[in-house]
Scaffold this motif. Sequence first.
Motif, mmCIF file in Angstrom:
data_model
loop_
_atom_site.group_PDB
_atom_site.id
_atom_site.type_symbol
_atom_site.label_atom_id
_atom_site.label_comp_id
_atom_site.label_asym_id
_atom_site.label_seq_id
_atom_site.Cartn_x
_atom_site.Cartn_y
_atom_site.Cartn_z
ATOM 1 N N ARG A 105 0.831 -1.197 0.000
ATOM 2 C CA ARG A 105 0.000 0.000 0.000
ATOM 3 C C ARG A 105 0.872 1.257 0.000
ATOM 4 N N TRP A 106 0.372 2.293 -0.683
ATOM 5 C CA TRP A 106 0.992 3.606 -0.542
ATOM 6 C C TRP A 106 0.461 4.252 0.735
ATOM 7 N N VAL A 107 1.351 4.768 1.558
ATOM 8 C CA VAL A 107 0.972 5.477 2.783
ATOM 9 C C VAL A 107 1.796 6.755 2.867
ATOM 10 N N ARG A 108 1.360 7.667 3.698
ATOM 11 C CA ARG A 108 2.173 8.859 3.946
ATOM 12 C C ARG A 108 3.134 8.563 5.090
ATOM 13 N N LEU A 109 4.337 9.095 4.982
ATOM 14 C CA LEU A 109 5.370 8.799 5.969
ATOM 15 C C LEU A 109 4.904 9.150 7.375
ATOM 16 N N GLY A 110 4.169 10.238 7.512
ATOM 17 C CA GLY A 110 3.697 10.661 8.822
ATOM 18 C C GLY A 110 2.632 9.762 9.419
ATOM 19 N N ASP A 111 2.056 8.872 8.613
ATOM 20 C CA ASP A 111 1.049 7.945 9.128
ATOM 21 C C ASP A 111 1.680 6.693 9.737
ATOM 22 N N VAL A 112 2.961 6.460 9.470
ATOM 23 C CA VAL A 112 3.622 5.257 9.980
ATOM 24 C C VAL A 112 4.797 5.597 10.896
ATOM 25 N N GLY A 113 4.808 6.808 11.410
ATOM 26 C CA GLY A 113 5.846 7.252 12.333
ATOM 27 C C GLY A 113 5.599 8.690 12.719
ATOM 28 N N LEU A 114 6.358 9.181 13.666
ATOM 29 C CA LEU A 114 6.220 10.573 14.095
ATOM 30 C C LEU A 114 7.452 11.346 13.639
ATOM 31 N N ILE A 115 7.225 12.411 12.872
ATOM 32 C CA ILE A 115 8.329 13.231 12.379
ATOM 33 C C ILE A 115 8.361 14.532 13.165
ATOM 34 N N GLY A 116 9.515 14.876 13.689
ATOM 35 C CA GLY A 116 9.618 16.083 14.495
ATOM 36 C C GLY A 116 10.998 16.692 14.416
ATOM 37 N N SER A 117 11.195 17.721 15.203
ATOM 38 C CA SER A 117 12.488 18.379 15.310
ATOM 39 C C SER A 117 12.862 18.418 16.779
ATOM 40 N N SER A 118 13.957 19.058 17.086
ATOM 41 C CA SER A 118 14.433 19.107 18.460
ATOM 42 C C SER A 118 14.016 20.412 19.126
ATOM 43 N N SER A 119 14.235 20.484 20.405
ATOM 44 C CA SER A 119 14.080 21.759 21.111
ATOM 45 C C SER A 119 15.274 22.649 20.765
ATOM 46 N N ARG A 120 15.082 23.942 20.882
ATOM 47 C CA ARG A 120 16.146 24.890 20.527
ATOM 48 C C ARG A 120 17.314 24.804 21.508
ATOM 49 N N VAL A 121 18.507 24.695 20.946
ATOM 50 C CA VAL A 121 19.733 24.746 21.743
ATOM 51 C C VAL A 121 20.483 26.000 21.332
ATOM 52 N N HIS A 122 20.690 26.904 22.275
ATOM 53 C CA HIS A 122 21.358 28.169 21.968
ATOM 54 C C HIS A 122 22.876 27.981 21.918
ATOM 55 N N GLN A 123 23.514 28.844 21.155
ATOM 56 C CA GLN A 123 24.965 28.737 20.993
ATOM 57 C C GLN A 123 25.686 28.842 22.330
ATOM 58 N N ARG A 124 25.124 29.593 23.259
ATOM 59 C CA ARG A 124 25.755 29.730 24.567
ATOM 60 C C ARG A 124 25.789 28.407 25.338
ATOM 61 N N ASP A 125 24.959 27.451 24.898
ATOM 62 C CA ASP A 125 24.919 26.145 25.560
ATOM 63 C C ASP A 125 25.861 25.124 24.928
ATOM 64 N N TRP A 126 26.553 25.505 23.860
ATOM 65 C CA TRP A 126 27.507 24.596 23.243
ATOM 66 C C TRP A 126 28.712 24.406 24.171
ATOM 67 N N LYS A 127 29.204 23.187 24.219
ATOM 68 C CA LYS A 127 30.343 22.855 25.068
ATOM 69 C C LYS A 127 31.438 22.203 24.235
ATOM 70 N N SER A 128 32.610 22.054 24.827
ATOM 71 C CA SER A 128 33.726 21.383 24.148
ATOM 72 C C SER A 128 33.773 19.894 24.476
ATOM 73 N N SER A 129 32.899 19.452 25.367
ATOM 74 C CA SER A 129 32.804 18.038 25.697
ATOM 75 C C SER A 129 31.413 17.777 26.283
ATOM 76 N N GLY A 130 31.058 16.501 26.361
ATOM 77 C CA GLY A 130 29.736 16.147 26.882
ATOM 78 C C GLY A 130 28.983 15.272 25.903
ATOM 79 N N ILE A 131 27.719 15.591 25.657
ATOM 80 C CA ILE A 131 26.888 14.833 24.726
ATOM 81 C C ILE A 131 27.029 15.438 23.323
ATOM 82 N N PRO A 132 27.398 14.638 22.318
ATOM 83 C CA PRO A 132 27.539 15.183 20.958
ATOM 84 C C PRO A 132 26.276 15.898 20.489
ATOM 85 N N PHE A 133 26.489 17.021 19.812
ATOM 86 C CA PHE A 133 25.400 17.837 19.277
ATOM 87 C C PHE A 133 25.605 17.919 17.768
#
Length: 253
Positions: free
Chosen positions: A90-118
């Motif tokens: 069957r042809w389906v729309r991608l959004g009907d078989v999963g959830l498509i989203g984006s992330s919360s905003r991360v400001h440049q001031r929150d960038w670090k030189s180590s930690g969790i990869p961004f």
Amino acid sequence: MSQPTALAAHFDEAFSAPDGLKRLRELILTLAMQGKLVEQDPAEGTADDLLKEIEAEKKRLVAEGKIKPPKPLPAIEPEEMPYGLPEGWRWVRLGDVGLIGSSSRVHQRDWKSSGIPFYRAREIVSLSQRGYVKNELFISEELFAVLSKDGLSPEPGDLMLTGVGTIGVPYIVHPEDKFYFKDASVLIYKNFYKLYPSYLKYFAKSAYWLQTIHAESMGTTVHTLTIGRANEVCVPLPLSPSSAASSPGLSSS
């Protein structure tokens, strides 16, 4: 035309071309997305069976408050179907078989030189094409924990898609991955319904996918793939999540 004959009919032409190996890969991928690469086994169940399972799981997740009730997507019109599918698909729309989203905003001031990869789009492209990335941006463990509470942090089996520049490049999230991503620059396909990730990845490498997502970006300075546009892309849903992905030439790597 049987599946072996469908491949054989174009094999010599594709392989003898100057870019023969590239064209042969494209041919195999195209046939797989059309259900013509291997024989279809109705015993595996139909796409309609799978859609019923997805709908039941969707209702459960909404009832438990894990996802918001999804907005209905437009019905697929005949002219949107670029080719016919085998019986049971069957042809389906991608959004009907999963959830498509984006992330919360991360400001440049929150960038670090180590930690969790961004990761931005360029890092996702590197992961998709090379399997590794030389990352220079990170966020703190504490911020990652806060941002992950919205339920859109990458988890194994999810698909990341680049949203700007070289758009639509896919990367499957692996069990060992732990990262966050830049809003709008990268989209996430939350694979809540456990569709076979490799099938989704190879679909996102198909000529049809690339033509479709770029059609909406023509004439713009920078190509972009929005959540709305990704939701509405038509996807050929096979007999079962694994039937197309297990075709010869389509590995899970």
